[in-house]
Design a protein around this motif. Structure first.
Motif, short mmCIF file in Angstrom:
data_model
loop_
_atom_site.label_atom_id
_atom_site.label_comp_id
_atom_site.label_asym_id
_atom_site.label_seq_id
_atom_site.Cartn_x
_atom_site.Cartn_y
_atom_site.Cartn_z
N SER A 127 15.37 -47.89 -32.97
CA SER A 127 15.16 -47.52 -34.38
C SER A 127 14.09 -46.44 -34.50
O SER A 127 14.05 -45.74 -35.51
CB SER A 127 14.78 -48.75 -35.20
OG SER A 127 13.50 -49.21 -34.86
N GLU A 128 13.26 -46.27 -33.50
CA GLU A 128 12.30 -45.17 -33.48
C GLU A 128 13.00 -43.83 -33.35
O GLU A 128 12.46 -42.80 -33.74
CB GLU A 128 11.31 -45.36 -32.34
CG GLU A 128 10.45 -46.60 -32.49
CD GLU A 128 9.64 -46.92 -31.25
OE1 GLU A 128 9.75 -46.19 -30.24
OE2 GLU A 128 8.88 -47.90 -31.29
N LYS A 129 14.22 -43.82 -32.78
CA LYS A 129 15.01 -42.60 -32.64
C LYS A 129 15.99 -42.42 -33.80
O LYS A 129 16.95 -41.69 -33.69
CB LYS A 129 15.80 -42.63 -31.32
CG LYS A 129 14.94 -42.60 -30.10
CD LYS A 129 15.82 -42.42 -28.89
CE LYS A 129 15.78 -43.66 -28.03
NZ LYS A 129 16.64 -43.57 -26.86
N ASN A 130 15.74 -43.13 -34.91
CA ASN A 130 16.56 -43.04 -36.12
C ASN A 130 17.98 -43.58 -35.88
O ASN A 130 18.95 -43.06 -36.42
CB ASN A 130 16.61 -41.60 -36.65
CG ASN A 130 16.56 -41.57 -38.15
OD1 ASN A 130 16.21 -42.55 -38.79
ND2 ASN A 130 16.93 -40.45 -38.73
N GLN A 131 18.09 -44.63 -35.05
CA GLN A 131 19.35 -45.31 -34.81
C GLN A 131 19.17 -46.79 -35.15
O GLN A 131 18.14 -47.38 -34.84
CB GLN A 131 19.79 -45.18 -33.35
CG GLN A 131 20.09 -43.76 -32.94
CD GLN A 131 20.49 -43.68 -31.48
OE1 GLN A 131 20.28 -44.60 -30.70
NE2 GLN A 131 21.07 -42.56 -31.10
N TYR A 132 20.19 -47.37 -35.77
CA TYR A 132 20.11 -48.75 -36.22
C TYR A 132 21.36 -49.50 -35.78
O TYR A 132 22.44 -48.93 -35.72
CB TYR A 132 19.96 -48.81 -37.74
CG TYR A 132 18.72 -48.09 -38.21
CD1 TYR A 132 17.50 -48.76 -38.25
CD2 TYR A 132 18.75 -46.76 -38.57
CE1 TYR A 132 16.35 -48.11 -38.66
CE2 TYR A 132 17.60 -46.10 -38.97
CZ TYR A 132 16.41 -46.78 -39.01
OH TYR A 132 15.28 -46.13 -39.40
N VAL A 133 21.20 -50.80 -35.46
CA VAL A 133 22.30 -51.60 -34.92
C VAL A 133 22.69 -52.66 -35.94
O VAL A 133 21.84 -53.35 -36.50
CB VAL A 133 21.88 -52.27 -33.59
CG1 VAL A 133 23.05 -53.04 -33.00
CG2 VAL A 133 21.36 -51.25 -32.61
#
Length: 96
Positions: free
Chosen positions: A21-27
């Motif tokens: 999520s620090e890389k602007n990705q969410y699961v």
């Protein structure tokens, strides 16, 4: 087409999901029969963000034994959502 509230089931909150999520990705855990375009529309409407791209993963359920009873966990699908720069997603609240 599924309802947008039925497409995205829940966020996946694990150590690995928090790190990406620090890389602007969410699961998110999503319906197993939903497509990438349905997931994209649902996330954009629910959280009011712009989705850059989506990766999906189908997870096979495991065979388990609990107190001598054999069972099987169900299969599920995960979606890794990558957002555009400057976008932020807060899944603790903000669903309209």
């Amino acid at each position: 087409m599924n309802n947008i509230y039925n497409t995205v089931l829940s966020p996946v909150i694990t150590e690995k999901a928090t790190k990406i999520s620090e890389k602007n990705q969410y699961v998110f855990k999503v319906r197993i029969d939903s497509s990438k375009s349905e997931i994209k529309k649902a996330v954009e409407k629910l959280f009011k963000v712009k989705v850059k791209h989506i990766n999906t993963i189908k997870i096979k359920g495991k065979n388990k034994v609990f107190k001598g009873t054999k069972g099987r966990r169900s299969d599920y699908k995960k979606a890794i959502i990558c957002l555009n720069k400057g976008e932020n997603l807060d899944y603790s609240g903000g669903i309209n």
